[in-house]
Each structure stands twice: as C-alpha cells, then as structure tokens.
Scaffold this active site. Structure first.
Site, PDB file in Angstrom:
ATOM      1  N   ARG A 145       0.846  -1.186   0.000  1.00 30.08           N
ATOM      2  CA  ARG A 145       0.000   0.000   0.000  1.00 30.08           C
ATOM      3  C   ARG A 145       0.887   1.243   0.000  1.00 30.08           C
ATOM      4  O   ARG A 145       2.008   1.216   0.488  1.00 30.08           O
ATOM      5  CB  ARG A 145      -0.899   0.020   1.238  1.00 30.08           C
ATOM      6  CG  ARG A 145      -1.797  -1.214   1.389  1.00 30.08           C
ATOM      7  CD  ARG A 145      -2.534  -1.165   2.705  1.00 30.08           C
ATOM      8  NE  ARG A 145      -3.422  -2.313   2.891  1.00 30.08           N
ATOM      9  CZ  ARG A 145      -3.088  -3.442   3.511  1.00 30.08           C
ATOM     10  NH1 ARG A 145      -1.866  -3.584   4.013  1.00 30.08           N
ATOM     11  NH2 ARG A 145      -3.952  -4.435   3.636  1.00 30.08           N
ATOM     12  N   LYS A 169      -1.716  -2.625   8.053  1.00 30.81           N
ATOM     13  CA  LYS A 169      -2.790  -2.122   8.893  1.00 30.81           C
ATOM     14  C   LYS A 169      -2.674  -2.706  10.296  1.00 30.81           C
ATOM     15  O   LYS A 169      -2.412  -3.891  10.453  1.00 30.81           O
ATOM     16  CB  LYS A 169      -4.153  -2.475   8.289  1.00 30.81           C
ATOM     17  CG  LYS A 169      -4.443  -1.731   6.981  1.00 30.81           C
ATOM     18  CD  LYS A 169      -5.815  -2.056   6.449  1.00 30.81           C
ATOM     19  CE  LYS A 169      -6.125  -1.254   5.193  1.00 30.81           C
ATOM     20  NZ  LYS A 169      -7.450  -1.576   4.637  1.00 30.81           N
ATOM     21  N   HIS A 239      -2.710   2.456  -5.872  1.00 30.33           N
ATOM     22  CA  HIS A 239      -3.393   1.206  -5.516  1.00 30.33           C
ATOM     23  C   HIS A 239      -3.658   0.328  -6.734  1.00 30.33           C
ATOM     24  O   HIS A 239      -3.828  -0.885  -6.597  1.00 30.33           O
ATOM     25  CB  HIS A 239      -4.694   1.510  -4.777  1.00 30.33           C
ATOM     26  CG  HIS A 239      -4.988   0.542  -3.676  1.00 30.33           C
ATOM     27  ND1 HIS A 239      -4.243   0.463  -2.509  1.00 30.33           N
ATOM     28  CD2 HIS A 239      -5.935  -0.429  -3.569  1.00 30.33           C
ATOM     29  CE1 HIS A 239      -4.729  -0.479  -1.733  1.00 30.33           C
ATOM     30  NE2 HIS A 239      -5.746  -1.047  -2.356  1.00 30.33           N
ATOM     31  N   ARG A 242      -1.071  -2.245  -6.835  1.00 26.44           N
ATOM     32  CA  ARG A 242      -1.356  -3.344  -5.898  1.00 26.44           C
ATOM     33  C   ARG A 242      -2.353  -4.327  -6.518  1.00 26.44           C
ATOM     34  O   ARG A 242      -2.174  -5.548  -6.447  1.00 26.44           O
ATOM     35  CB  ARG A 242      -1.904  -2.759  -4.595  1.00 26.44           C
ATOM     36  CG  ARG A 242      -2.220  -3.769  -3.491  1.00 26.44           C
ATOM     37  CD  ARG A 242      -2.514  -3.005  -2.212  1.00 26.44           C
ATOM     38  NE  ARG A 242      -3.173  -3.793  -1.189  1.00 26.44           N
ATOM     39  CZ  ARG A 242      -2.551  -4.568  -0.311  1.00 26.44           C
ATOM     40  NH1 ARG A 242      -1.238  -4.684  -0.343  1.00 26.44           N
ATOM     41  NH2 ARG A 242      -3.222  -5.239   0.610  1.00 26.44           N
ATOM     42  N   HIS A 265      -3.499  -9.294   3.636  1.00 25.03           N
ATOM     43  CA  HIS A 265      -4.935  -9.287   3.909  1.00 25.03           C
ATOM     44  C   HIS A 265      -5.243 -10.159   5.117  1.00 25.03           C
ATOM     45  O   HIS A 265      -4.790 -11.300   5.205  1.00 25.03           O
ATOM     46  CB  HIS A 265      -5.715  -9.839   2.711  1.00 25.03           C
ATOM     47  CG  HIS A 265      -5.856  -8.872   1.589  1.00 25.03           C
ATOM     48  ND1 HIS A 265      -6.153  -9.261   0.299  1.00 25.03           N
ATOM     49  CD2 HIS A 265      -5.749  -7.518   1.547  1.00 25.03           C
ATOM     50  CE1 HIS A 265      -6.216  -8.194  -0.474  1.00 25.03           C
ATOM     51  NE2 HIS A 265      -5.970  -7.132   0.263  1.00 25.03           N
ATOM     52  N   TYR A 274      -9.921 -10.778  -6.480  1.00 21.37           N
ATOM     53  CA  TYR A 274      -9.047 -10.835  -7.652  1.00 21.37           C
ATOM     54  C   TYR A 274      -9.288 -12.081  -8.488  1.00 21.37           C
ATOM     55  O   TYR A 274      -8.958 -12.107  -9.663  1.00 21.37           O
ATOM     56  CB  TYR A 274      -7.584 -10.754  -7.212  1.00 21.37           C
ATOM     57  CG  TYR A 274      -7.266  -9.447  -6.527  1.00 21.37           C
ATOM     58  CD1 TYR A 274      -7.146  -8.268  -7.259  1.00 21.37           C
ATOM     59  CD2 TYR A 274      -7.114  -9.376  -5.146  1.00 21.37           C
ATOM     60  CE1 TYR A 274      -6.884  -7.059  -6.633  1.00 21.37           C
ATOM     61  CE2 TYR A 274      -6.842  -8.173  -4.516  1.00 21.37           C
ATOM     62  CZ  TYR A 274      -6.732  -7.023  -5.262  1.00 21.37           C
ATOM     63  OH  TYR A 274      -6.478  -5.834  -4.642  1.00 21.37           O
TER      64      TYR A 274
END
Length: 293
Positions: A145, A169, A239, A242, A265, A274
């Site tokens: 990110r 995150k 992004h 990504r 994730h 995806y």
C-alpha cells in the site's frame, strides 16, 4: 461527546495499535456523525437510537458510495461497542442495522504491457527520477500500500536478501520480496539518496526535494505523472499497482493463500475479489478465440 471520542481514539492508538491513517478515518467518521446528531437536536450519545443511525446512513447514501457508508457504519459499531464495554451506554444503537448491499465492482488493474510502459517512463538521469523509478518498481514488485511505502525506513530494507519488512494495517508486520529490477532501481536511488538529505537523522527511505519524508499524496502525483508519460489511457494511481500485482500473480498460477499473505490481507475474502478478475479474463479470451463460443 468530544471526551468520549477522544477516549475511544486513545484506546485505538494505545491498546489496539491502530495506524495513524485508521485513527484519522475514525475521527472523521465520528465527526460527521456528531454533526448529523447536532442537526437532529441530539447532544449526548446516550440519546442515540437505532432510528438516528438509520437516518444518518440514509443521508450518507445520498452523497457517498456504499463502501464509504459501510465503513462509517463499521466505525459507529466499534465506537458504540467500546462505550457499552466501558459502561458509558446501556444499549447498542447499531445492533439491528445491516450494511448497505455492495455493488460488485471488480478491482481495476493494468495489463503487463501497461505496467512495463509505466516502469519505463522515468527516463531522466537525476536523483528524483531515480527515486520515482524505485517507487514504481517497489509498488509493483511488492504490492504494498502507498501508506506502507511512505512509512518505510532504511532499517526495514535488506538489499542483500532482497527482502523488505512492511508494517501494514494495525502495524501488522509482513515480509515483501524484491525482484531484480526493483532491487536494482532501489540500489540506484539509495546511492544518490544522500544528496537529498538535509538532516542526517532522517531514516525515511523515500525523501522529497527538501529532505523530508515523502507523503502519500506526493506518491499519488508521481504515479499519475508517469502514467501519463507512459501513454496509459487509464486512471493510474498507486493502488492500481497493488491490484495489478495480485491479478498478475493469480493469472500466472499463484495460489490464493500465498497472494493473501503477500498482500497482508487479514481476510481471504478480500483477496478473492481478484479471482473474479481472472475468471472474467478467462471468459473474455474464451469468447474471443473459441470457434463455438
């Protein structure tokens, strides 16, 4: 009301180890909700009912995408759950409220040819061009990110092993891997990085022309600039690299769990978006090439 929000943000920062980006998003969402409550004549969270929350969400749906509204509802759920846990509320006003049904928007991505055109776009032989080249190569090679990229420090990079320690995150740590082109581009930039330094204590990997840490907004401008220079007729933003990283890996046979780990994730369902891209691509090729399609 402000003190309740401050306590909640303090809890997120010091007990949940939330990132600055997450804290800003929560603060903005709660500020928006408080502004709505003021119009409704509500000046205490103890007065908030499920009807207030529903009315707020309806108002938000008039101005924002469903994904944004869902995020704001998630913020309210977390906030009221915290107040309930701390004994500051006796009810949970978001309990019987469901997320808005989401549109199934597929992630946008660049083709391999478009990626190559983008990566070839920085051509000038100066330190800022070398920095930009390293940024583009790194975003595509690692799928990180933009917030993770600008947060990188020198000690997070092991060029010898071609590995980067990334903090995602919630400050969750993972490893990202450099291919040879990204490794070379990063080496070239780091050799010239001292010419940007104004303060020898600055540990940020990517610096601006004044020697400070590069911001996410600046990276957005850089990526957009080279998308235009590369002749790509799509909206090119960090992004999308990504998305391209994940899509290209799956197209080449990588398994979903591996891609999940590489992207950082927490939920496999996020990565599964995806697979829809790759299935659509397979159907497109089939319909164009099969004689009886």
């Amino acid at each position: 009301m402000e003190s309740f929000i401050e306590d909640f943000l303090h809890y997120l920062q010091y007990e949940k180890n939330s990132s600055p980006h997450t804290l800003r998003a929560y603060a903005q969402d709660l500020k928006s909700f408080v502004s709505f409550l003021a119009k409704e004549g509500v000046d205490s969270f103890k007065q908030v009912t499920s009807e207030h929350v529903r009315s707020y969400l309806v108002e938000m749906m008039r101005h924002y995408k469903r994904r944004t509204v869902s995020r704001r509802l998630s913020t309210l759920r977390s906030f009221f759950k915290y107040l309930l846990k701390k004994g500051k509320l006796e009810h949970q006003p978001t309990e019987a409220i469901f997320n808005p049904k989401q549109n199934k928007d597929l992630p946008q991505f660049l083709t391999v040819d478009e990626i190559f055109a983008l990566l070839r776009a920085p051509k000038e032989d100066n330190i800022l061009s070398k920095r930009d080249k390293a940024i583009l190569e790194l975003l595509y090679a690692t799928g990180m990110r933009v917030s993770e990229l600008v947060g990188l420090n020198l000690e997070d990079i092991d060029l010898k092993e071609g590995v980067i320690r990334v903090y995602g995150k919630g400050r969750k740590e993972r490893l990202a891997f450099l291919g040879e082109p990204a490794k070379r581009a990063l080496e070239m930039y780091l050799k010239g990085r001292p010419t940007l330094l104004k303060n020898n204590t600055q540990r940020a990997v990517f610096l601006n022309a004044k020697g400070g840490r590069l911001t996410a907004r600046s990276v957005h401008r850089i990526v957009k600039k080279y998308g235009i220079l590369g002749g790509i007729y799509k909206n090119v933003y960090p992004h999308i690299l990504r998305h391209s990283f994940a899509t290209h890996l799956l197209n080449q046979g990588a398994d979903l769990r591996t891609v999940q780990e590489l992207l950082g994730h927490a939920n496999l369902g996020t990565t599964e978006r995806y697979t829809h891209v790759t299935v659509e691509r397979l159907m497109e090729v089939y319909n164009k090439t099969h004689p009886r399609s």
